[in-house]
Design an enzyme around this catalytic site. Structure first.
Site, PDB file in Angstrom:
ATOM      1  N   LYS A   1       0.860  -1.192   0.000  1.00 41.59           N
ATOM      2  CA  LYS A   1       0.000   0.000   0.000  1.00 41.59           C
ATOM      3  C   LYS A   1       0.886   1.228   0.000  1.00 41.59           C
ATOM      4  O   LYS A   1       1.317   1.718   1.046  1.00 41.59           O
ATOM      5  CB  LYS A   1      -0.915  -0.014   1.217  1.00 41.59           C
ATOM      6  CG  LYS A   1      -2.134   0.864   1.050  1.00 41.59           C
ATOM      7  CD  LYS A   1      -3.065   0.302  -0.009  1.00 41.59           C
ATOM      8  CE  LYS A   1      -4.269   1.176  -0.243  1.00 41.59           C
ATOM      9  NZ  LYS A   1      -5.041   0.737  -1.405  1.00 41.59           N
TER      10      LYS A   1
ATOM     11  N   SER B   1      -8.192  -0.527  -5.301  1.00 39.87           N
ATOM     12  CA  SER B   1      -8.459  -0.148  -3.917  1.00 39.87           C
ATOM     13  C   SER B   1      -9.960   0.074  -3.748  1.00 39.87           C
ATOM     14  O   SER B   1     -10.745  -0.846  -3.933  1.00 39.87           O
ATOM     15  CB  SER B   1      -7.634   1.067  -3.525  1.00 39.87           C
ATOM     16  OG  SER B   1      -7.495   1.136  -2.129  1.00 39.87           O
TER      17      SER B   1
END
Length: 592
Positions: free
Chosen positions: A191, A391
């Protein structure tokens, strides 16, 4: 005094008359545009669809009423407008070919270019011809134009061909100069969206995933150009390594990248010859804007429709969308209401959810996820992924009955983070502002940007972020019929191309919007159906007043002046206006 009053009265009268005349002019113009838009375009025999590849290609064509009134050209082409125009041209016997004229052109992603290129390839396979010409070709434009039967270049022109690179921007040291730090809690070793604010280089995990996806995109580009131009992939890579952008124009012909060197007037003569016209004859040309008013040959069935719902841009929480000036957003409140209406519409038998988003608010993504689940109870939902569905973009796609992605779509990135600015250094050290406080409880002042978080507060925040991640992961597991542990192995914020996502079961099928529509028809058991795009355009009067009140001049200037730095700047501005818990991939992949 008498003369003064006379001049004041004359000025007021002149102002009133000017307003009346301007209003009358606007009304007449709007009526004219409305009448023009409602009339279908007649196609003459032996016509050519002329596509000017300039400006920007975005997900969907959005005609600005204010721009039309002022004569300001936006230079924007919608992917939907492009594909629909090429498809209509293929099915219209009066249109014999397509003329592509390359200019300063860019798209929001290679996935959009790939979808447009497939439409052109389908046109060519129908037996019709495509001729491409350019003074210069950018790499993306050449990828698109290489599908043509013949590719021509100006005798003094260039073809840019250099491969792909991603160059993330890092702002930690810049923020430090102003005494600002970003406090981050995240889940997912891949991430990487927060790295530009907390690091000064790519993490090993981010370097690994970025290398993988830009190589995956480049493999698709070289494979398709190789097939169209009959040039080995290895040779195309040699060309990129040699930076042939600065080669002599004659060399592009030797490399088989161009079929001839011509000036504009010579290309027009060639097109006339292709149409069987004499030199003095006029070419019947149609633009993509003209094609939007050409009647198609789709099966019409008002009682059986497939709705195509476009969701693109950052995912935001209601009023926070107002901070995204000049940018289309996925407003959770609006989208949920729209999907609820589609669920209640008896004529809509299936929904294709077209997503092009790198994510955004985790809370907003959850609300849309819930509404897709409700919609799925009543009719099939098929997701069509555009340039990105990552995402939060993947979060809202996960519950669909079927997921279709382009091979070069960026998707996955299953992970979340929270990011909070600490302005204490700016305020106290740089500006000399002092703070004091009284409180009733130990953590009463949590969340203020006037001081850094304590270790205890960071721990609380970390647990909250972890719960959000587990919920996201479970939503994916439910939608993809996998276990949480199976999702965990491919999650951790990892970004994939559509091709790689297909191999690990995050995607069901590779293809474009047409593939998704066909699948939705099969799931709904429809043999005849029409399609309808949503959300439908706003009424012209609403659009006019909305644009007039936008006050976006400053934002336009910032975007033009800051370039690649605009996105991180805009993010800082928005963070205080929406939930700081985000499910999004890197804010700006910066792929060149």
């Amino acid at each position: 005094m008498k003369d003064f009053l006379k001049y004041v009265l004359a000025s007021i009268t002149g102002t009133i008359l000017s307003v009346i005349l301007l209003t009358t002019f606007c009304i007449i113009s709007l009526i004219g545009m409305s009448v023009s838009a409602s009339q279908s375009t007649a196609v003459k025999d032996n016509s050519v669809l002329s596509i000017n590849l300039s400006g920007v290609m975005s997900e969907r064509a959005e005609n600005s009423m204010l721009s039309q009134l002022t004569g300001k050209v936006t230079g924007q082409t919608g992917l939907d407008e492009f594909i629909d125009g090429v498809r209509k041209a293929k099915n219209n016997d009066k249109i014999k070919g397509i003329y592509l004229e390359a200019g300063a052109f860019s798209a929001d992603s290679y996935a959009s270019l790939q979808a447009a290129r497939k439409a052109l390839l389908d046109f060519r396979k129908s037996g019709k011809w495509i001729i491409a010409y350019g003074d210069t070709y950018t790499q993306g434009t050449y990828y698109l134009a290489s599908v043509a039967n013949k590719v021509y270049l100006n005798p003094q022109g260039q073809i840019d061909w250099h491969g792909l690179a991603s160059q993330p921007i890092f702002l930690k040291d810049l923020l430090a100069k102003f005494g600002v730090k970003m406090q981050v809690a995240k889940v997912g070793i891949y991430k990487s969206a927060t790295e530009e604010f907390t690091g000064d280089k790519m993490s090993d995990a981010n370097r690994e995933q970025t290398t993988a996806y830009i190589k995956g995109i480049w493999r698709n580009v070289t494979k398709e150009v190789s097939e169209s131009r009959n040039i080995p992939i290895a040779t195309l890579n040699d060309y990129a390594d040699s930076l042939i952008t600065f080669a002599a124009p004659e060399d592009y012909m030797k490399m088989k990248l161009a079929d001839g060197l011509l000036y504009t007037n010579q290309v027009k003569l060639l097109v006339k010859k292709q149409l069987g016209l004499e030199q003095k004859d006029r070419i019947n040309q149609l633009t993509l804007a003209d094609m939007s008013n050409v009647e198609g040959e789709d099966a019409e069935n008002d009682d059986s429709k497939i709705a195509i719902y476009y969701a693109y841009g950052s995912i935001v929480d209601g009023a926070a969308g107002g901070m995204f000036v000049q940018e289309h957003t996925i407003d959770a409140q609006v989208v949920c209401k729209d999907l609820e209406e589609l669920a209640d519409d008896k004529d809509v038998k299936a929904v294709v959810f077209r997503i092009n988003s790198g994510g955004g608010s985790a809370y907003a993504s959850e609300q849309i996820w819930h509404q897709v689940m409700e919609l799925k109870k009543l009719k099939p939902v098929v997701v069509s992924m555009g340039g990105m569905a990552a995402s939060g973009g993947y979060y809202i796609a996960a519950p669909a009955n079927w997921i279709v992605a382009e091979p070069t779509t960026l998707t996955g990135s299953i992970g979340i983070f929270g990011m909070f600015p600490d302005l204490s250094g700016l305020l106290t050290e740089k500006l000399g502002v002092k703070f004091d406080e009284v409180k009733t409880n130990r953590n009463s002042s949590f969340g203020t940007p006037m001081r850094p978080f304590s270790a205890e507060e960071i721990a609380y925040l970390g647990r909250y972020i972890d719960r959000g991640y587990q919920l996201f992961r479970h939503r994916v597991a439910e939608g993809r019929k996998m276990t949480d542990d199976q999702v965990e192995k491919i999650a951790q914020g990892h970004v994939y191309t559509g091709e790689d996502a297909y191999r690990i079961r995050l995607v069901d099928q590779l293809g474009g919007l047409d593939v998704a529509i066909a699948k939705a028809a099969r799931l709904a058991k429809l043999s005849a159906y029409g399609t309808q795009n949503y959300p439908q355009p706003k009424e012209w009067i609403d659009q006019l007043f909305e644009e007039a009140n936008a006050n976006n001049y400053l934002d336009e200037q910032l975007r033009a002046g800051l370039g690649d730095f605009y996105e991180p700047f805009a993010l800082m501005k928005r963070l205080s206006h929406q939930t700081a818990i985000q499910a999004r991939m890197p804010y700006f992949p910066n792929i060149h």
